[in-house]
Design a protein around this motif. Sequence first.
Motif: not given
Lengths: 225, 259
Positions: A59-60, A107-110, A137-140, A181-182
């Motif tokens: 995913l990461w 906001i558009v892609t992440g 983790s993805l949000a940060l 992240g991972a």
Amino acid sequence: MNGLMGPFMAVLRRDLMLAWRGRTDVLVTLAFFVIVVCLFPFGVGPETNQLREIAPGVLWVAALLSTLLSLNRLFAQDHADGTLEQLLLSPEPTALWVVAKVAAHWIVTGLPLVIVAPGLALLFDVQQDALGVLVLSLALGSPILALLGAVGAALTLGLRGGGVLLALLILPLYVPVLIFGAGAVDAHLGGMGASAQLLLLGGGLLGALAAAPFACAAALRIAIE
Amino acid sequence: MMKEKLSRSTEPKSWLRFSAPQMFYPLAGKMAPWFAAVAAVLGVVGLYIGLFVAPTDFQQGEVYRVIFIHVPAAWMSMFVYLVMAFWSAVGLVMNTRLSFMMAKALAPTGAMFCFVALWTGALWGKPTWGTYWVWDARLTSQLLLMFLYLGFMALTAAIEDPRRSDRAGALIALVGAVNVPIIYFSVSWWNTLHQGASVSLTKAPSMASTMLAGMLLMAFAAWAYTIAVTLWRVRSLILERERHTEWVGHELDAQEGRA
């Protein structure tokens, strides 16, 4: 403060509106993310245990690649129609509207990736209580990717083969984000708790937020002058 | 010749006058052969000590002798990146063209040392660790360092406008230099999390003094080599960049006349 918020919001609103009017562009990035994630089971085999183990990394890495794919859109259009020069000539601090542009871009892609990721994680049979850590983790982490990527996007603005060059420039710098992240999800699954990785990601985000806009502003000036 | 002398005598006497490419060009040409000679002598002596004088390692046998190439190459690859970042910073702050040229001239040598370190490391790893590659913190950061070099060279080569190319390269070199420690620490943290204690060179028994002497000699040879090659490369860069100026025309005429 109000004096700074005005132009910030104006650039943010403009970029979001432009993105909204070209929605399909945005959806392509998301579709790319989903497809890359879905390719892995075909590559490594459908065994559930193995898939569960590689899920955070997959995913990461997919998030990294789709961020990279979307990056050259960050400044390219504004560069082509001259908006970028006008923005650089404007009296507002460059770093300010760079942050606004990167925020809109994220906001558009992440953000869509962050929202979709838990659903994809279920395809890999990740434990449900780890999904929160994955999202966090993805949000940060994904804003760090956008901020670092913005520097690369500014440096490669308008170059032949800019996309590939951008990958070469930026992917090595993404490695720490990928590791933490991972690693956050892995640590949570391993029963160690993910707070260390998440704190490091948070610190990284603050550091990137403090430094990257200025580097990006310098890179834009180099590219335009 | 007289004219050149006259124009030179009007320049300020400080060493800073060599920051002008026109002044540095002959200086670099004078220094480079000396450094090359030093590199050759040190290299021959160092290799002789390393391959013939230094004792055989009781754990690893003769294989360890790759250390005399491997370690200096690894040192240089990291050090050259720092020097590159230094010249990039000087260039961006002081706006001196020669600094950017120095950074650009250093990059290929740094990348070469990176590659040599990785290559000899792989050849050393096979007989001692049983594998060409492990995802050890040092190896991984060395690999990432090579990507940073390649990115720098690809970016500066892709931009045709010299001014933009110089500055963009300098910026990415600085961004890379800031990130190198972050990368190193994150990678070593990641490695200890995943693999536990893996093969480590730091635990090797202390070295015989001849081994150390050979290695240091080779390291100094690598330094001298880097300086010599960089000076030659920067001379070509200067000629290329300044080809529209009068002095380059005179210089090239003089060189042709000599040949």
